[in-house]
Write a protein that holds these residues in place. Structure first.
Motif, PDB file in Angstrom:
ATOM      1  N   ALA A  75      -5.518   1.222 -11.598  1.00  0.00           N
ATOM      2  CA  ALA A  75      -4.626   0.245 -12.207  1.00  0.00           C
ATOM      3  C   ALA A  75      -3.167   0.479 -11.809  1.00  0.00           C
ATOM      4  O   ALA A  75      -2.350  -0.431 -11.862  1.00  0.00           O
ATOM      5  CB  ALA A  75      -4.752   0.287 -13.729  1.00  0.00           C
ATOM      6  N   LYS A  76      -2.841   1.712 -11.419  1.00  0.00           N
ATOM      7  CA  LYS A  76      -1.474   2.059 -11.029  1.00  0.00           C
ATOM      8  C   LYS A  76      -1.502   2.928  -9.774  1.00  0.00           C
ATOM      9  O   LYS A  76      -1.155   4.106  -9.819  1.00  0.00           O
ATOM     10  CB  LYS A  76      -0.785   2.815 -12.156  1.00  0.00           C
ATOM     11  CG  LYS A  76      -0.659   2.062 -13.448  1.00  0.00           C
ATOM     12  CD  LYS A  76      -0.042   2.947 -14.502  1.00  0.00           C
ATOM     13  CE  LYS A  76      -0.142   2.273 -15.857  1.00  0.00           C
ATOM     14  NZ  LYS A  76       0.187   3.204 -16.922  1.00  0.00           N
ATOM     15  N   PRO A  77      -1.921   2.375  -8.637  1.00  0.00           N
ATOM     16  CA  PRO A  77      -2.038   3.204  -7.435  1.00  0.00           C
ATOM     17  C   PRO A  77      -0.724   3.839  -6.995  1.00  0.00           C
ATOM     18  O   PRO A  77      -0.718   4.930  -6.430  1.00  0.00           O
ATOM     19  CB  PRO A  77      -2.584   2.254  -6.370  1.00  0.00           C
ATOM     20  CG  PRO A  77      -2.409   0.889  -6.913  1.00  0.00           C
ATOM     21  CD  PRO A  77      -2.307   0.991  -8.399  1.00  0.00           C
ATOM     22  N   ILE A  96       1.914   6.173  -2.317  1.00  0.00           N
ATOM     23  CA  ILE A  96       0.630   5.484  -2.155  1.00  0.00           C
ATOM     24  C   ILE A  96       0.860   4.055  -2.636  1.00  0.00           C
ATOM     25  O   ILE A  96       1.283   3.842  -3.772  1.00  0.00           O
ATOM     26  CB  ILE A  96      -0.486   6.184  -2.953  1.00  0.00           C
ATOM     27  CG1 ILE A  96      -0.677   7.619  -2.431  1.00  0.00           C
ATOM     28  CG2 ILE A  96      -1.790   5.385  -2.879  1.00  0.00           C
ATOM     29  CD1 ILE A  96      -1.683   8.455  -3.196  1.00  0.00           C
ATOM     30  N   ALA A  97       0.607   3.086  -1.754  1.00  0.00           N
ATOM     31  CA  ALA A  97       0.886   1.689  -2.086  1.00  0.00           C
ATOM     32  C   ALA A  97      -0.340   0.831  -1.823  1.00  0.00           C
ATOM     33  O   ALA A  97      -1.026   1.008  -0.815  1.00  0.00           O
ATOM     34  CB  ALA A  97       2.057   1.184  -1.259  1.00  0.00           C
ATOM     35  N   LYS A 157      -7.831  -1.256  -0.525  1.00  0.00           N
ATOM     36  CA  LYS A 157      -7.059  -0.648   0.568  1.00  0.00           C
ATOM     37  C   LYS A 157      -5.719  -0.138   0.045  1.00  0.00           C
ATOM     38  O   LYS A 157      -5.089  -0.766  -0.793  1.00  0.00           O
ATOM     39  CB  LYS A 157      -6.829  -1.652   1.683  1.00  0.00           C
ATOM     40  CG  LYS A 157      -8.124  -2.111   2.343  1.00  0.00           C
ATOM     41  CD  LYS A 157      -7.822  -3.048   3.491  1.00  0.00           C
ATOM     42  CE  LYS A 157      -9.067  -3.687   4.027  1.00  0.00           C
ATOM     43  NZ  LYS A 157      -9.954  -2.838   4.718  1.00  0.00           N
ATOM     44  N   LEU A 158      -5.324   1.008   0.597  1.00  0.00           N
ATOM     45  CA  LEU A 158      -4.037   1.606   0.259  1.00  0.00           C
ATOM     46  C   LEU A 158      -3.334   2.039   1.535  1.00  0.00           C
ATOM     47  O   LEU A 158      -3.991   2.318   2.539  1.00  0.00           O
ATOM     48  CB  LEU A 158      -4.248   2.844  -0.625  1.00  0.00           C
ATOM     49  CG  LEU A 158      -4.986   2.649  -1.948  1.00  0.00           C
ATOM     50  CD1 LEU A 158      -5.345   3.995  -2.557  1.00  0.00           C
ATOM     51  CD2 LEU A 158      -4.136   1.848  -2.915  1.00  0.00           C
ATOM     52  N   ASN A 159      -2.018   2.091   1.505  1.00  0.00           N
ATOM     53  CA  ASN A 159      -1.224   2.714   2.566  1.00  0.00           C
ATOM     54  C   ASN A 159      -0.694   4.012   1.982  1.00  0.00           C
ATOM     55  O   ASN A 159      -0.055   4.010   0.928  1.00  0.00           O
ATOM     56  CB  ASN A 159      -0.053   1.830   3.004  1.00  0.00           C
ATOM     57  CG  ASN A 159      -0.494   0.768   3.971  1.00  0.00           C
ATOM     58  OD1 ASN A 159      -1.414   0.962   4.756  1.00  0.00           O
ATOM     59  ND2 ASN A 159       0.158  -0.372   3.923  1.00  0.00           N
ATOM     60  N   VAL A 160      -0.977   5.109   2.663  1.00  0.00           N
ATOM     61  CA  VAL A 160      -0.597   6.427   2.175  1.00  0.00           C
ATOM     62  C   VAL A 160       0.429   7.034   3.127  1.00  0.00           C
ATOM     63  O   VAL A 160       0.241   7.003   4.343  1.00  0.00           O
ATOM     64  CB  VAL A 160      -1.830   7.350   2.070  1.00  0.00           C
ATOM     65  CG1 VAL A 160      -1.434   8.731   1.582  1.00  0.00           C
ATOM     66  CG2 VAL A 160      -2.879   6.730   1.153  1.00  0.00           C
ATOM     67  N   PRO A 193      -3.739   4.123   6.767  1.00  0.00           N
ATOM     68  CA  PRO A 193      -4.471   3.284   5.821  1.00  0.00           C
ATOM     69  C   PRO A 193      -5.602   4.085   5.184  1.00  0.00           C
ATOM     70  O   PRO A 193      -6.172   4.993   5.792  1.00  0.00           O
ATOM     71  CB  PRO A 193      -5.024   2.153   6.694  1.00  0.00           C
ATOM     72  CG  PRO A 193      -5.144   2.763   8.048  1.00  0.00           C
ATOM     73  CD  PRO A 193      -4.047   3.797   8.159  1.00  0.00           C
ATOM     74  N   LEU A 194      -5.922   3.730   3.959  1.00  0.00           N
ATOM     75  CA  LEU A 194      -6.971   4.409   3.207  1.00  0.00           C
ATOM     76  C   LEU A 194      -7.829   3.362   2.508  1.00  0.00           C
ATOM     77  O   LEU A 194      -7.294   2.433   1.902  1.00  0.00           O
ATOM     78  CB  LEU A 194      -6.336   5.345   2.176  1.00  0.00           C
ATOM     79  CG  LEU A 194      -7.261   6.146   1.278  1.00  0.00           C
ATOM     80  CD1 LEU A 194      -7.949   7.243   2.077  1.00  0.00           C
ATOM     81  CD2 LEU A 194      -6.470   6.764   0.139  1.00  0.00           C
TER      82      LEU A 194
END
Length: 184
Positions: free
Chosen positions: A60-62, A108-109, A115-118, A134-135
């Motif tokens: 909920a809050k990456p 971490i966005a 998908k996330l960008n780390v 990318p993650l």
């Protein structure tokens, strides 16, 4: 009124504890970290047999999430005990002086569904560099699964010194592949 205050305080403290993300426990049997590289133009994938990952993830809050990974460099397993000893030497990982490689996230966005960008700091052989990758994250069997690939240049970290700087034998491009399975 005092019992009501005590109940109210207990309820508020309990509610705030629930709102804090709980660090996830890594399932090492279902997790892996490996390096993919080319040796004499032949692709090779070799695992690191020993690593730890501390992940504090809230879907909920990456943006409030954090990750810290440590890899035992002497655990790199090319498939032959002689080669494994060779890559632990000074010219390669120098595991005696630098027993751990590490990654610590700085941000971490979210970047789409699952998908996330780390971004963070990668440290290998005493050298630290800012990296972004990318993650993919998904739920699987009640656990969170984090998968990604981080391309690096080995020579930027002095992995392969002396005669091993020659990239015709071992390519400069390396991809660190990982799959971390974790649960509360």
């Amino acid at each position: 009124m005092k019992p009501f205050k005590a109940l109210l305080v207990a309820t508020l403290v309990g509610a705030s504890a629930i709102a804090i993300a709980v660090p996830l426990k890594t399932d090492s049997a279902k997790s892996s970290v490996s390096a993919v590289f080319k040796q004499m133009n032949v692709p090779v994938e070799a695992p690191f047999r020993s690593f730890s990952a501390a992940i504090d993830y809230d879907a909920a809050k990456p943006a409030a999430s954090k990750a810290n990974v440590e890899i035992n460099t002497a655990s790199f397993d090319i498939g032959d005990p002689m080669y494994n000893k060779e890559v632990a030497k000074k010219e390669w990982f120098n595991s005696a002086q630098f027993p751990k490689a590490s990654f610590v996230s700085t941000s971490i966005a979210p970047s789409g569904a699952g998908k996330l960008n780390v971004s963070g700091k990668l440290t290998l052989k005493g050298k630290t560099a800012d990296v972004t990758f990318p993650l993919a994250v998904k739920a699987e069997g009640g656990k969170q699964v984090f998968e990604g690939q981080l391309p690096i240049k080995r020579l930027a970290f002095n992995i392969g010194e002396g005669e091993w700087k020659d990239t015709s034998m071992v390519a400069d491009e390396v991809v660190i592949k990982f799959r971390v399975t974790a649960a509360p």
